[in-house]
Design a protein around this motif. Structure first.
Motif, short mmCIF file in Angstrom:
data_model
loop_
_atom_site.label_atom_id
_atom_site.label_comp_id
_atom_site.label_asym_id
_atom_site.label_seq_id
_atom_site.Cartn_x
_atom_site.Cartn_y
_atom_site.Cartn_z
N ASP A 274 -3.53 -4.26 3.24
CA ASP A 274 -2.95 -2.92 3.77
C ASP A 274 -1.99 -3.42 4.98
OD1 ASP A 274 -2.14 -0.44 4.02
OD2 ASP A 274 -4.15 0.39 4.38
N GLU A 289 5.92 3.50 1.42
CA GLU A 289 4.48 2.88 1.05
C GLU A 289 4.61 2.74 -0.35
OE1 GLU A 289 -0.06 3.87 1.88
OE2 GLU A 289 1.44 5.17 2.64
N ASP A 290 3.90 1.35 -1.06
CA ASP A 290 3.61 1.18 -2.34
C ASP A 290 4.68 0.89 -3.04
OD1 ASP A 290 0.75 1.64 -1.93
OD2 ASP A 290 0.98 3.56 -2.21
N VAL A 297 2.04 -5.26 -2.23
CA VAL A 297 1.44 -3.99 -2.67
C VAL A 297 0.39 -3.86 -3.83
CG1 VAL A 297 3.00 -3.72 -4.63
CG2 VAL A 297 2.21 -1.78 -3.50
N LEU A 301 -3.52 -2.38 -3.27
CA LEU A 301 -4.07 -1.42 -4.28
C LEU A 301 -5.24 -2.05 -4.72
CD1 LEU A 301 -0.75 -0.21 -6.22
CD2 LEU A 301 -2.07 0.91 -4.48
N ASN A 540 -4.87 4.88 -5.14
CA ASN A 540 -4.48 4.32 -6.06
C ASN A 540 -3.28 4.81 -7.26
OD1 ASN A 540 -6.29 1.30 -7.44
ND2 ASN A 540 -5.74 1.72 -5.34
N GLY A 543 -0.14 5.02 -5.49
CA GLY A 543 0.60 3.93 -5.46
C GLY A 543 1.27 3.56 -6.99
#
Length: 800
Positions: A274, A289-290, A297, A301, A540, A543
Motif C-alpha cells: 500500500d 488510487e488503484d 496495485v 489488493l 477490494n 480497486g
C-alpha cells in the motif's frame, strides 16, 4: 494525456490492455480441502455422519450443555454454507473484472500457502519443545491425585496446542477464501445498487464470522468433552471437573502463536504494498488510487485479503478461544472454593454465551437487506447507519440472551441472587463494547470533528498533518482507558457482592464477575467480525472498479462503502484491544492460580518494590516498544523495495503511463511476499522467546539467592506491564492510523481542494505513516498481549 488525466476524461478502458497475470505456481488450496473435494460424495457423507455421531456421543457423555453447543455450532456452519452459496450465485460482472479478481485471488492464495507453510514448521518445532518441557516438569497435587502422569500431561498439552494452531490457520483461510471471491461480486453489484453491494459484502463477511466463531467454540467444546470422557473426570480417583479447564491452555497458546505470525506477515505484506503504491503512484506520478498503470496495485489488493481478512480471522479466533478458556478456569476455581455441588454451569457458561453469539449475530447479518428497488443508485445512503442498525439489533438480543443464560446456568442455592449480579456484569461488558465502538467511530469517521480537524491540518503541509495525527492518536487513548477501568472495577465489585463465599466467608466472585464482563463484551463478536470483514471486501471492490475503469457513479458507490469499511476496521480494532485488555486480566489471574498449584504455596500478589520484579516490569514495557518498532521498520524496509521496483518499471517502461505497455504486477507481488515472510520472523521470535528467557534467567537467579518463586514473580510483573503498555500503544497506533486514512478519504470527497491538491498530497503522506500503525503493529499488539498471557500459562512450570 496530462490534460485528460486532470479532467478525468481518459480513453475507454476497452481500448487498453486488460489481461492480468496468473500468479499461481502451485495448488494453493490446503491439502485437507483438496482431499475432501476429490472424495466420493457418498463416502464423504458417511464419514461426516460418523464424525458428527462421535462428537454428539462424546458430548452426550459429558453434559447436555455440550450437546446444545455442538448443535448451535453445526447449525451456524449450515447457515454459513447458505451464505456462501448466496454470495457465489451473484454475477462477476464483465470479463475484465473477473481477470482482476483472479489475479488477486491467485496472489492471496499463493502467499497464504507459503506463509502458513512457514508458520506450521515453527509450530511443530515449538510443539516438540513443549513436549520436552512437560516430560521433565513437576505435577500439581491434583494431577498426582488423579493419576495423570507426565506423558499424559505432555501429550494433552501438545495435542491442544496443535489443534489450536490448526483451527487458527483454518479461521484465517476461511476469512481469505470468501473475501477473494466476494470482492468482484460487490464490484458488479455496485453497477446496479449501493444497497445490494453492501448486502453482498456483509453476507460474505458474515460467512467468515460464523465459521470463525463457530470453530473457536466447537474446538474448545470438543477438547473439553474428549478429555472429560478420556480421563474419566469426576469418577472415583480421577480428576475433578473444576481442574479440567487447565488442560485446555495449550489450545489458546496454539491459536495465539499462529495468529501472531499471521498478523505480522499479513500486515507487513498489505501495508508495504500500500505504501509503495501510494508514494510512487499518487504522490510522484499523480495517478488515482488503484489505477491499473500502477505496478504495485495488484499487490496492494492482495494485501487487503491476507492482512485484513486472513489475519483478522485468526486474531478474533484466538481472542474468543483465550477468553473462553480463561473464563472456564476462573469459573472452575470459584466453584471449587465455594463448594458448589454442580460446577458445570459456571465452567461451561462461556461456551453457551458464544453459542448465543452465533444465533444473534446471524439475526443481525440477515437484518441487512437490499432495497425493494434494485435499480436505485443511492451513493449518498450511509452504509455506517445501516451497519449500526444491525449492530444495535445484535446488542439488544445479546442483552436478552445473556440475562436468560445467567439465570439458567449461574443460579445456585448458596447465593440465590448471584445470577443477577453476574447478569449485571454481562451488561457492563456489553456496554463497554458499545462504548468502544462509539469512541473509535468518533475518532476515525470523517463525519466527526477529530478527523475533519486532521484533514484541515493537511492544508498547511505534510508536517502539520503528521503532528495533528500523532496528537489525535495520543488523545484517543484516554476515553477507552477510562471505560476499561470502570468496567473492570464495576464487574469485580458486582462479582464480589454476589453472595458467593469460600469456607472462610471471604467473597470469591470478583474475578469471575470480570470474566462474565469479558464474555459480555465478546457476546456480539460474530457481528463485529462481520463488520470488520466488510471493510477489506469493500476496499477490494473499489480497486476492481477503478482498475476496470467503470463509470464514475459506480466508483462513487464503492468509495462510500470503502470509507465505511475503514471505519468498521478501526472500530473492530478498538473492540479487539478492549477485549484483549479484559481477557489478559483474566489470563493473568489464571497464571497466578496455576503457579500456586505447581509451587504448592499461595501466590496471590506481586510486589513491584522488589528490584528484580520491577526490572521484569520494565522489560515487559520495553518488549512492547521494541516489538512495535521492529514491526513498523519491517513495513518500511519492504515498502522501500516496492518503491524502487515501481520506479524502475516506470523508467524502463515509459509506455505504461499511456497504456501502451503492461506493468509487471507479479514482480511486485513476489517482492512483497518474500520480504514479508522474511521480516515477520524477528518480531515474532522476540514475542515468543522473551517471556521464556526472562523467566528462566530469574528462576536461576532465584535458586542461588534463596527465592524459589522469583522467576514466576518477574514473569508476572513482565506480563502486567506489557499488558498495560500494549493496550495504550495499540489504542494509539490503531486510532491514529485510522484517522489519517479517513482524513485522506474526506479530502478525496472534494473537500479542501480534493484529489491532486496540496492538501491531498499531505494527507497521503499521513496515510502512509499511519498504514503500519493501524494494520501491522497495532493489530499485532492485540495478539501479542494475549499470547504473552497464554505462553506464561503453558510454560509456568519452567519458571519454578
Amino acid at each position: 494525456m496530462d490534460d485528460a488525466m486532470e479532467t478525468g476524461n481518459l480513453t475507454s478502458y476497452q481500448d487498453r490492455p486488460r489481461t492480468f497475470p496468473n500468479m499461481r505456481s502451485k495448488p494453493t488450496t490446503p491439502l485437507i480441502f483438496r482431499v475432501l473435494m476429490r472424495m466420493n460424495v457418498r463416502l464423504l457423507s458417511v464419514l461426516l455422519f460418523l464424525g458428527f455421531g462421535a462428537i454428539f456421543y462424546v458430548g452426550a457423555s459429558t453434559s447436555p450443555i455440550i450437546v446444545f453447543v455442538f448443535s448451535v455450532c453445526i447449525v451456524s456452519f449450515i447457515i454459513s454454507i447458505y451464505l456462501t452459496k448466496w454470495v457465489l450465485a451473484k454475477d462477476e460482472g464483465p470479463p475484465e473484472m473477473g481477470q482482476i479478481s483472479d489475479a488477486i485471488r491467485d496472489g492471496a492464495e499463493g502467499f497464504f500457502r507459503t506463509q502458513y507453510g512457514s508458520i506450521s514448521k515453527m509450530a511443530l518445532f515449538l510443539a516438540v519443545v513443549i513436549f520436552g518441557i512437560y516430560m521433565f516438569r513437576s505435577l500439581t497435587p491434583q494431577q498426582e491425585a488423579s493419576g495423570i502422569g507426565r506423558l499424559t500431561s505432555a501429550s494433552i498439552t501438545v495435542f491442544s496446542f496443535l489443534l489450536g494452531a490448526v483451527c487458527s490457520g483454518m479461521a484465517g483461510y476461511v476469512g481469505m477464501w470468501v473475501s477473494v471471491r466476494a470482492n468482484v461480486r460487490v464490484s458488479s453489484a455496485a453497477r446496479r445498487s449501493a444497497r445490494e453491494a453492501l448486502q453482498i459484502a456483509v453476507r460474505a463477511g458474515g460467512f467468515s464470522a460464523l465459521v470463525v466463531v463457530g470453530m473457536a467454540v466447537i474446538g474448545v467444546a470438543i477438547l473439553y468433552a474428549t478429555f472429560y470422557v478420556y480421563l474419566g473426570v469426576d469418577t472415583p480417583g480421577s480428576m475433578k471437573v473444576t481442574e479440567l479447564p487447565l488442560l485446555l491452555v495449550g489450545y489458546g497458546f496454539g491459536a495465539s502463536f499462529v495468529a501472531l505470525f499471521a498478523q505480522l506477515g499479513g500486515g507487513i505484506f498489505t501495508k508495504a504494498a500500500d505504501v509503495g503504491a501510494d508514494l510512487v503512484g499518487k504522490v510522484e506520478q499523480g495517478i488515482p488510487e488503484d489505477d491499473p498503470r500502477n505496478p504495485a496495485v495488484i499487490a496492494d489488493l492482495v494485501g487487503d485479503n491476507v492482512g485484513d481478512c486472513a489475519a483478522r480471522g485468526a486474531d478474533l479466533f484466538e481472542s474468543i478461544a483465550a477468553e473462553i478458556i480463561s473464563a472456564m478456569i476462573l469459573g472452575g476455581t470459584m466453584a471449587k472454593k465455594c463448594k458448589i455441588e454442580d460446577p458445570s454451569g459456571f465452567i461451561l457458561f462461556p461456551l453457551v454465551i458464544h453459542s448465543f453469539d452465533l444465533i444473534i449475530s446471524t439475526v443481525g447479518i440477515f437484518s441487512i437487506r437490499a432495497t425493494r428497488d434494485p435499480t436505485s443508485l443511492k451513493p449518498t445512503e450511509d452504509p455506517m447507519a445501516i451497519l449500526q442498525k444491525g449492530y444495535s439489533i445484535t446488542i439488544l438480543l445479546s442483552l436478552v440472551s445473556f440475562t436468560l443464560s445467567t439465570r439458567l446456568m449461574l443460579y445456585t442455592d448458596q447465593a440465590p441472587s448471584a445470577w443477577f449480579n453476574f447478569a449485571l456484569c454481562g451488561l457492563v461488558g456489553i456496554t463497554t463494547a458499545y462504548l468502544f465502538v462509539m469512541i473509535t467511530q468518533y475518532y476515525t469517521d470523517y463525519k466527526h470533528e477529530p478527523v475533519r480537524k486532521l484533514a484541515l491540518s493537511s492544508s498547511t503541509g505534510h508536517g502539520t498533518n503528521i503532528i495533528a495525527g500523532i496528537s489525535l492518536g495520543l488523545e484517543s487513548t484516554a476515553l477507552p482507558v477510562l471505560v476499561i477501568s470502570v468496567a473492570i472495577v464495576s464487574a469485580y465489585w458486582l462479582g464480589n457482592t454476589s453472595g458467593l463465599v469460600d469456607e472462610a466467608g471471604s467473597p470469591t466472585g470478583g474475578l469471575f464477575g470480570t470474566a462474565v464482563a469479558t464474555m459480555g463484551m465478546l457476546s456480539t463478536a460474530g457481528f463485529v467480525l462481520t463488520m470488520d470483514m466488510f471493510g477489506p471486501i469493500a476496499d477490494n471492490a473499489g480497486g476492481i472498479v477503478e482498475m476496470s475503469q467503470q463509470d464514475e457513479s459506480v466508483r462513487e458507490i464503492t468509495d462510500v462503502l470503502d470509507a465505511a469499511g475503514n471505519t468498521t476496521k478501526a472500530t473492530t480494532k478498538g473492540f479487539a484491544i478492549g477485549s484483549a485488555a479484559l481477557a489478559s486480566f483474566l489470563l493473568f489471574s489464571a497464571y497466578m492460580d496455576e503457579v500456586s498449584s505447581f509451587a504448592r504455596v499461595p501466590f496471590a500478589q506481586v510486589d513491584i518494590a522488589i528490584p528484580e520484579v520491577f526490572v521484569g516490569g520494565l522489560l515487559g514495557s520495553m518488549l512492547i516498544f521494541l516489538f512495535s518498532a521492529w514491526a513498523c521498520a519491517a513495513v518500511g524496509r519492504t515498502a522501500q523495495e516496492v518503491v524502487n521496483e515501481v520506479r524502475r518499471q516506470f523508467i524502463e517502461r515509459p509506455g505504461i503511463m499511456e497504456y501502451k505497455d503492461k506493468p509487471d504486477y507479479g514482480r511486485c507481488v513476489a517482492i512483497v511476499a518474500a520480504a514479508s515472510l522474511r521480516e515477520m520472523i524477528k518480531p515474532g521470535a522476540l514475542a515468543v522467546i522473551s517471556p521464556i528467557a526472562v523467566g528462566i534467567v530469574f528462576r536461576i537467579l532465584g535458586y542461588y539467592t534463596g527465592h524459589p518463586l522469583l522467576g514466576a514473580k518477574v514473569v508476572a510483573s513482565m506480563l502486567m506491564f506489557a499488558t498495560v503498555s500494549g493496550i495504550l500503544m495499540a489504542l494509539f497506533l490503531n486510532t491514529a492510523g485510522g484517522a489519517w486514512d479517513n482524513a485522506k478519504k474526506y479530502i478525496e470527497t472534494g473537500a479542501l481542494g480534493g484529489k491532486g491538491s496540496e492538501s491531498h498530497k499531505a494527507a497521503v503522506t499521513g496515510d502512509t505513516v499511519g498504514d503500519p500503525f493501524k494494520d501491522t503493529a497495532g493489530p499485532s499488539l492485540h495478539v501479542l498481549i494475549k499470547m504473552l498471557a497464554t505462553i506464561t500459562l503453558v510454560m509456568a512450570p519452567v519458571f519454578l
